[in-house]
Scaffold this active site. Structure first.
Site, short mmCIF file in Angstrom:
data_model
loop_
_atom_site.label_atom_id
_atom_site.label_comp_id
_atom_site.label_asym_id
_atom_site.label_seq_id
_atom_site.Cartn_x
_atom_site.Cartn_y
_atom_site.Cartn_z
N VAL B 73 54.96 45.07 43.55
CA VAL B 73 55.34 45.37 44.87
C VAL B 73 56.00 43.86 45.37
CG1 VAL B 73 55.17 45.57 47.51
CG2 VAL B 73 54.39 47.34 45.63
N GLY B 74 55.31 42.82 44.84
CA GLY B 74 55.70 41.59 45.09
C GLY B 74 55.26 41.01 46.62
N ASN B 101 44.87 40.54 55.82
CA ASN B 101 44.98 40.10 54.51
C ASN B 101 46.43 39.14 54.59
OD1 ASN B 101 46.61 40.13 51.83
ND2 ASN B 101 44.51 40.60 51.27
N CYS B 131 47.32 37.51 44.47
CA CYS B 131 48.33 38.53 43.91
C CYS B 131 48.92 37.94 42.65
CB CYS B 131 49.21 38.73 44.99
SG CYS B 131 50.30 40.11 44.31
N LYS B 166 39.88 36.27 48.70
CA LYS B 166 39.95 37.49 47.70
C LYS B 166 40.44 36.86 46.24
CE LYS B 166 41.98 41.97 46.88
NZ LYS B 166 42.85 43.15 47.52
N THR B 194 44.09 42.79 41.58
CA THR B 194 44.71 43.57 40.34
C THR B 194 44.99 42.78 39.04
OG1 THR B 194 46.94 43.14 40.77
CG2 THR B 194 46.21 45.17 41.51
N GLY B 218 43.23 51.06 39.87
CA GLY B 218 42.76 52.35 39.74
C GLY B 218 41.30 52.34 38.96
N GLY B 244 37.83 47.86 43.13
CA GLY B 244 38.47 47.91 41.98
C GLY B 244 38.31 49.30 41.31
C1 FMN Z 1 50.40 48.97 45.75
C2 FMN Z 1 49.33 47.86 45.80
C3 FMN Z 1 49.62 47.10 46.85
C4 FMN Z 1 48.70 45.96 46.75
N1 FMN Z 1 48.77 44.80 47.90
C5 FMN Z 1 48.29 43.80 47.96
C6 FMN Z 1 48.16 42.84 49.05
O1 FMN Z 1 49.04 42.84 49.65
N2 FMN Z 1 47.13 42.04 49.14
C7 FMN Z 1 46.33 41.80 48.28
O2 FMN Z 1 45.35 40.79 48.59
N3 FMN Z 1 45.86 42.82 47.48
C8 FMN Z 1 46.78 44.00 47.04
N4 FMN Z 1 46.72 44.59 46.19
C9 FMN Z 1 45.35 44.83 45.61
C10 FMN Z 1 44.25 45.87 45.99
O3 FMN Z 1 44.00 45.35 47.52
C11 FMN Z 1 42.99 45.75 45.20
O4 FMN Z 1 42.46 44.41 45.19
C12 FMN Z 1 43.14 46.50 43.84
O5 FMN Z 1 44.24 47.19 43.78
C13 FMN Z 1 42.10 46.87 43.04
O6 FMN Z 1 41.38 47.88 43.81
P1 FMN Z 1 41.74 49.38 43.17
O7 FMN Z 1 41.42 49.75 41.85
O8 FMN Z 1 40.81 50.19 44.18
O9 FMN Z 1 43.06 49.71 43.81
C14 FMN Z 1 47.58 45.90 46.04
C15 FMN Z 1 47.38 47.10 45.20
C16 FMN Z 1 48.18 48.00 45.15
C17 FMN Z 1 48.00 49.10 44.27
#
Ligand code: FMN
Ligand code: FAD
Lengths: 263, 304
Positions: B73-74, B101, B131, B166, B194, B218, B244
């Site tokens: 998404v960036g 955040n 990120c 984070k 991620t 995921g 995570g």
């Molecule tokens: C579509 C998407 C957008 C994300 N945007 C952010 C963000 O804006 N800031 C951030 O700190 N983490 C962002 N993350 C990371 C998530 O907050 C999380 O740390 C990561 O996805 C791992 O957890 P999960 O496996 O439960 O998704 C994003 C993740 C996804 C999938």
């Protein structure tokens, strides 16, 4: 605000209607009764390794039944194709904005241009427009094997069919077929591959019209949380384009406002 | 639901009624509240917000992977002014803490956002130094202990609310970064962001994401996250918000046992919009079945 949900639907039928094209009927009253033309539903596979929902347009809906038509193109749609009658499937309530039919009045004319699987959401649209007393022109294009032609004819629409291969109907695109047949109308609606939408939007504008285009983009959640599916849109009067969510702000946008070449 | 359960936790001086929040970027106040009552969660973590609007990356931004997904998404976001006008007033309708955040390309940008949000209803800041999508900066802060320490210190100096840092998993030794941010004043840590990934479509011979790489999240990433929480728990004393791949109530317990004090639900909520509250219910059932009444009971039940 209306509450959105994931509901459990029962499969009423799931059958091929053309090569690689399946028609799925679902008993899903909560979802079906709310459906507006151009909206889509998220359909979930039962395979947890295929995490994301598959967005599929609502082809038709009555008070209890959703009709979806899908092309078998990958793992998720192959999983759907293996589903049996009576099996349960998780689907969302309708998502997205859908076509704006409020701009169309009784006695108006409307041109519906569909490309391949993109023809499907135009069927429900055609039904709604017909009920409004709108005169319908329909041009649908396919690679080689058409489908839905009979359903559109049943609406009393003028229908032209085009194929890329030339095997059936007009040899060429749905847009070219429509223009050759003199199908220009006051209102234009289209759904199909991005490249087609771009040419339809241009042609409509050249004729002083503005097409409502239904966009497709890779989606994550399909309900507006992840900001995965975006399109650049320059709204009338705005100075700079903004990135809109296809799932939430669309999938239908005005052809004149979409930046097709950006990104 | 039993009244006997006491799910309260205290994260850096903020009392949470249960240990579950949303993960940034997978939650939107308006869209998520169409599916469930946000007040059921203790805290919601909003999408990364920067000082000015960011356009994010070109599409396709999303790709599915086995049991997970990639996103690029960036950090598209409307900027802090729009966040204050749109998101915060909407969240004020709910009885839930708000974790903002914060994204930035530079220390100045992080500080600008925090300064702007200092006197709002935001309850905690979560500084995303991790990120992997943003070419300039982002990843640099989170992968270098010195840089991570510098941002932490600068933001801490001006932040009027507790500050979570984070962490990115894309490092050789995450405990080094964790120690650096603790030493420089972090009130808590959230982890993991991620993992950097890539997909190639073998039929088309092309990269799947326009940005080439994307963040992997995921269920598939959960073991990595659990391992890292476990390591960091043994390296620092500040609270850890673990995330995570959490998708069930038992996953929550797994993170708590590894050393997390609270957890966040990310990708699971993209798959199933009501996941945060569903997982909370599953976790309550798990506690009842296990005969636990407090979060401390869950943690204590872990022995090596
Ligand atoms: C579509 C998407 C957008 C994300 N945007 C952010 C963000 O804006 N800031 C951030 O700190 N983490 C962002 N993350 C990371 C998530 O907050 C999380 O740390 C990561 O996805 C791992 O957890 P999960 O496996 O439960 O998704 C994003 C993740 C996804 C999938
Ligand atoms: C608003 C909208 C409406 C749609 N309506 C229909 C319809 O009525 N009938 C139909 O057959 N198809 C429709 N599609 C396309 C359909 O969603 C994809 O063909 C389908 O998701 C492919 O899944 P798969 O698992 O078989 O393919 P895979 O390639 O294995 O899928 C992998 C991932 O990519 C996504 N994906 C793959 N192709 C597309 C695509 N073309 N568009 C969006 N995401 C994709 C999948 O959802 C999945 O997350 C629509 C797409 C959108 C965005």
């Amino acid at each position: 605000m209306e509450a959105k949900k994931i509901v459990t639907a029962e499969i009423l039928s799931n059958r091929p209607i053309a090569k690689g094209i399946m028609e799925l009927k679902l008993l899903a009253p909560e979802s079906a009764s709310q459906a507006k033309p151009g909206q889509f539903v998220n359909v979930y596979t039962g395979d947890s390794s295929l995490l994301l929902p598959r967005p599929i347009s609502i082809c038709d809906a009555d008070d209890t039944t959703l009709t979806l038509i899908y092309a078998v193109v990958g793992k998720g749609t192959a999983w759907f194709a293996d589903c049996c009658v009576g099996q349960e499937l998780r689907v969302s309530t309708p998502l997205g904005n859908g076509f704006d039919v409020s701009v169309v009045r009784e006695g108006d004319t409307a041109l519906l241009i569909g490309g391949g699987i993109g023809s499907c959401p135009l069927l429900k649209l055609g039904k709604v427009l017909k009920e409004k007393g709108v005169k319908l022109n329909v041009a649908i294009g396919f690679r080689d094997e058409p489908f839905l032609e009979e359903e559109f004819r049943a609406l009393g629409a003028n229908v032209v069919v085009a194929t890329d291969s030339g095997r059936v109907g007009y040899h060429g695109t749905a847009l070219a077929a429509a223009m050759d047949a003199g199908m220009d109308c006051e209102h234009w609606f289209t759904c199909g591959p991005k490249i087609m939408l771009k040419f339809v939007a241009k042609e409509a504008m050249a004729r002083g019209r503005d097409a409502q285009v239904s966009m497709e983009e890779r989606m994550g959640c399909g309900y507006g949380a992840c900001v995965g599916c975006v399109v650049d849109v320059l709204e009338r009067g705005a100075e700079a384009p903004v990135r809109k969510k296809v799932c939430k702000d669309g999938p239908v946008f005005l052809g004149s406002e979409v930046f097709f070449d950006e990104q | 639901m039993s009244n006997k359960l006491d799910l309260r936790v205290n994260i850096a001086g903020v009392e949470w009624k249960n240990p579950i929040t949303t993960a940034s970027g997978t939650f939107s106040a308006r869209e998520s509240s169409a599916f469930y009552d946000l007040s059921r969660l203790d805290a919601v973590t909003t999408k990364g917000v920067a000082d000015v609007p960011w356009a994010g990356n070109p599409t396709p931004r999303i790709a599915e992977t086995y049991g997970g997904m990639l996103n690029a998404v960036g950090l598209q976001n409307p900027g802090v002014e729009a966040y204050m006008k749109e998101e915060l007033p909407y969240l004020a309708n709910y009885d839930t803490n708000v974790i903002a955040n914060v994204a930035g390309h530079s220390i100045e940008e992080y500080c600008a956002v925090v300064e702007r949000l200092n006197d709002t209803d935001v309850d905690m800041f979560e500084i995303n130094i991790s990120c992997p999508n943003v070419k300039q900066g982002g990843i640099g802060f989170g992968t270098d202990p010195v840089q991570a320490g510098l941002v932490t210190k600068a933001v801490k100096a001006i932040a009027k609310k507790p500050m979570i840092i984070k962490l990115t998993p894309n490092v050789t030794d995450i405990t080094e970064i964790a120690k650096a941010v603790e030493e420089n004043g972090a009130d808590a840590i959230s982890m993991i962001n991620t993992l950097l990934g890539m997909r190639i479509d073998p039929r088309r011979g092309k990269l799947v994401l326009a940005n080439k790489t994307g963040g992997f999240s995921g269920p598939a990433v959960k073991p990595v996250a659990v391992r890292m929480v476990y390591q960091v728990r043994r390296a620092v004393n500040i609270p850890i918000i673990g995330l995570g791949g959490i998708s069930t109530g038992e996953d929550v317990a797994e993170f708590l046992m590894a050393g997390a004090d609270a957890v966040a639900i990310g990708t699971a909520a993209l798959v199933n919009p009501t996941a945060p509250v569903d997982i909370l219910e599953q976790f309550e059932t798990y506690m009842e079945e296990m005969g636990f009444t407090t979060i401390a009971d869950v943690k204590k039940a872990f022995c090596e």
